[in-house]
Design a protein around this motif. Sequence first.
Motif, PDB file in Angstrom:
ATOM      1  N   TYR A  31       0.761  -1.304  -0.029  1.00  0.00           N
ATOM      2  CA  TYR A  31      -0.280  -0.102   0.136  1.00  0.00           C
ATOM      3  C   TYR A  31       0.685   1.002   0.266  1.00  0.00           C
ATOM      4  CZ  TYR A  31      -4.368  -2.935   1.186  1.00  0.00           C
ATOM      5  OH  TYR A  31      -5.031  -3.641   0.871  1.00  0.00           O
ATOM      6  N   ASN A  32       1.822   1.343   0.832  1.00  0.00           N
ATOM      7  CA  ASN A  32       2.753   1.774   0.990  1.00  0.00           C
ATOM      8  C   ASN A  32       4.002   2.256   1.416  1.00  0.00           C
ATOM      9  OD1 ASN A  32       3.153   2.151   3.309  1.00  0.00           O
ATOM     10  ND2 ASN A  32       1.067   4.091   4.110  1.00  0.00           N
ATOM     11  N   GLN A  34       7.446   3.423   4.216  1.00  0.00           N
ATOM     12  CA  GLN A  34       7.496   4.262   5.441  1.00  0.00           C
ATOM     13  C   GLN A  34       8.704   4.579   5.269  1.00  0.00           C
ATOM     14  OE1 GLN A  34       4.336   4.856   8.662  1.00  0.00           O
ATOM     15  NE2 GLN A  34       4.960   6.656   9.048  1.00  0.00           N
ATOM     16  N   SER A  46       8.440   9.149  12.391  1.00  0.00           N
ATOM     17  CA  SER A  46       8.752   9.231  10.603  1.00  0.00           C
ATOM     18  C   SER A  46       8.928  10.422  10.081  1.00  0.00           C
ATOM     19  CB  SER A  46       6.666   9.234  10.652  1.00  0.00           C
ATOM     20  OG  SER A  46       6.953   9.206   9.668  1.00  0.00           O
ATOM     21  N   LEU A  49       6.571   9.630   4.210  1.00  0.00           N
ATOM     22  CA  LEU A  49       5.912   8.061   3.173  1.00  0.00           C
ATOM     23  C   LEU A  49       5.357   7.958   2.066  1.00  0.00           C
ATOM     24  CD1 LEU A  49       2.674   6.765   5.167  1.00  0.00           C
ATOM     25  CD2 LEU A  49       2.029   7.449   2.790  1.00  0.00           C
ATOM     26  N   GLN A  51       3.159   6.818  -1.110  1.00  0.00           N
ATOM     27  CA  GLN A  51       1.759   5.949  -1.273  1.00  0.00           C
ATOM     28  C   GLN A  51       2.477   5.549  -2.533  1.00  0.00           C
ATOM     29  OE1 GLN A  51      -0.469   5.810   0.447  1.00  0.00           O
ATOM     30  NE2 GLN A  51      -0.733   7.234   1.816  1.00  0.00           N
ATOM     31  N   TYR A  93       3.495  -1.714   4.025  1.00  0.00           N
ATOM     32  CA  TYR A  93       2.039  -2.257   4.658  1.00  0.00           C
ATOM     33  C   TYR A  93       1.257  -2.662   3.813  1.00  0.00           C
ATOM     34  CZ  TYR A  93       0.687   1.658   8.143  1.00  0.00           C
ATOM     35  OH  TYR A  93       0.607   2.746   8.738  1.00  0.00           O
ATOM     36  N   ASN A  98      -3.877  -2.982   5.516  1.00  0.00           N
ATOM     37  CA  ASN A  98      -3.481  -1.361   5.727  1.00  0.00           C
ATOM     38  C   ASN A  98      -3.276  -0.698   7.113  1.00  0.00           C
ATOM     39  OD1 ASN A  98      -6.186  -1.014   6.792  1.00  0.00           O
ATOM     40  ND2 ASN A  98      -6.598  -0.011   5.714  1.00  0.00           N
ATOM     41  N   TYR A  99      -2.474  -1.438   8.068  1.00  0.00           N
ATOM     42  CA  TYR A  99      -2.291  -1.257   9.532  1.00  0.00           C
ATOM     43  C   TYR A  99      -1.181  -1.678  10.207  1.00  0.00           C
ATOM     44  CZ  TYR A  99      -4.544  -5.398  10.166  1.00  0.00           C
ATOM     45  OH  TYR A  99      -4.895  -6.465  10.718  1.00  0.00           O
ATOM     46  N   LYS A 100      -0.941  -3.015   9.427  1.00  0.00           N
ATOM     47  CA  LYS A 100       0.535  -3.581  10.282  1.00  0.00           C
ATOM     48  C   LYS A 100       1.271  -3.513   9.190  1.00  0.00           C
ATOM     49  CE  LYS A 100      -0.247  -8.339  10.127  1.00  0.00           C
ATOM     50  NZ  LYS A 100      -0.582  -9.426  10.419  1.00  0.00           N
ATOM     51  N   LEU A 101       2.563  -3.203   9.970  1.00  0.00           N
ATOM     52  CA  LEU A 101       3.485  -2.526   9.481  1.00  0.00           C
ATOM     53  C   LEU A 101       4.720  -3.811   9.446  1.00  0.00           C
ATOM     54  CD1 LEU A 101       3.884   1.041  10.439  1.00  0.00           C
ATOM     55  CD2 LEU A 101       4.317   0.676   8.097  1.00  0.00           C
ATOM     56  N   PHE A 103       9.133  -4.215   9.136  1.00  0.00           N
ATOM     57  CA  PHE A 103       9.480  -3.381   9.364  1.00  0.00           C
ATOM     58  C   PHE A 103      10.888  -4.191   8.280  1.00  0.00           C
ATOM     59  CE2 PHE A 103       9.437   0.190  11.687  1.00  0.00           C
ATOM     60  CZ  PHE A 103       7.986  -0.337  12.057  1.00  0.00           C
ATOM     61  N   GLY A 104      12.215  -3.693   8.842  1.00  0.00           N
ATOM     62  CA  GLY A 104      13.384  -4.367   8.368  1.00  0.00           C
ATOM     63  C   GLY A 104      14.123  -3.565   9.377  1.00  0.00           C
TER      64      GLY A 104
ATOM     65  N   TYR B  35       4.235  -2.841  19.385  1.00  0.00           N
ATOM     66  CA  TYR B  35       4.751  -3.513  18.901  1.00  0.00           C
ATOM     67  C   TYR B  35       5.709  -4.128  19.606  1.00  0.00           C
ATOM     68  CZ  TYR B  35       3.761  -1.726  13.928  1.00  0.00           C
ATOM     69  OH  TYR B  35       2.441  -1.112  12.928  1.00  0.00           O
ATOM     70  N   THR B 103      -3.858   4.357   3.334  1.00  0.00           N
ATOM     71  CA  THR B 103      -3.468   4.479   5.279  1.00  0.00           C
ATOM     72  C   THR B 103      -2.623   5.004   5.194  1.00  0.00           C
ATOM     73  OG1 THR B 103      -0.961   3.722   3.573  1.00  0.00           O
ATOM     74  CG2 THR B 103      -1.832   1.396   3.435  1.00  0.00           C
TER      75      THR B 103
END
Lengths: 113, 117
Positions: A31-32, A34, A46, A49, A51, A93, A98-101, A103-104, B35, B103
């Motif tokens: 979705y996008n 960040q 942040s 971001l 999109q 995401y 559309n809410y759970k990130l 991460f690296g 998290y 999002t």
Amino acid sequence: KQEVTQIPAALSVPEGENLVLNCSFTDSAIYNLQWFRQDPGKGLTSLLLIQSSQREQTSGRLNASLDKSSGRSTLYIAASQPGDSATYLCAAYSGGSNYKLTFGKGTLLTVNP
Amino acid sequence: DTGVSQNPRHKITKRGQNVTFRCDPISEHNRLYWYRQTLGQGPEFLTYFQNEAQLEKSRLLSDRFSAERPKGSFSTLEIQRTEQGDSAMYLCASSLAAAALRTDTQYFGPGTRLTVL
């Protein structure tokens, strides 16, 4: 399952140098994406971001790009300063969420005066 | 301060004890996330609230973990019978879900660092 990889794990540069941090992801149906900054022992700030319909975003000395077809994003920092020293994390995401990130592990950047 | 706040910032406990953390999101934000981050790793998703409803729990969240968000405002994360493997930074984030966007930007708090001895 989305996997996010960041290269390099650590980077040390002299002050004033331009630099690029890399992020790759396995699931291009994002979705996008960040980018965050994390100072030692602190929470996340942040930065940018992007999109999924965009190719890049800019904020001050920072520019982030997104190429969904190759599964890559880059964070470009111009004219680096010692205050830029931190860990930089990218997160996406994806996977129908559309809410759970996801991460690296981050890139630890040190800018030497 | 209009950011996300978390309390306590640090918690040291003995194995087997229960601990509870609190997160106060940005006031108008309807989404809240927890998290967990261990040393050298990126944060891992634990759970997510839309207002007061807990909509997803990660498999990382064992039965010893419980999270609540009464009245859709602050949230608490409780860990029962703590284990040494629970030692980590617990991060809370909030966001405002916008119908116009797919999002939304998550804003993170400073985290609670848990050490289990």
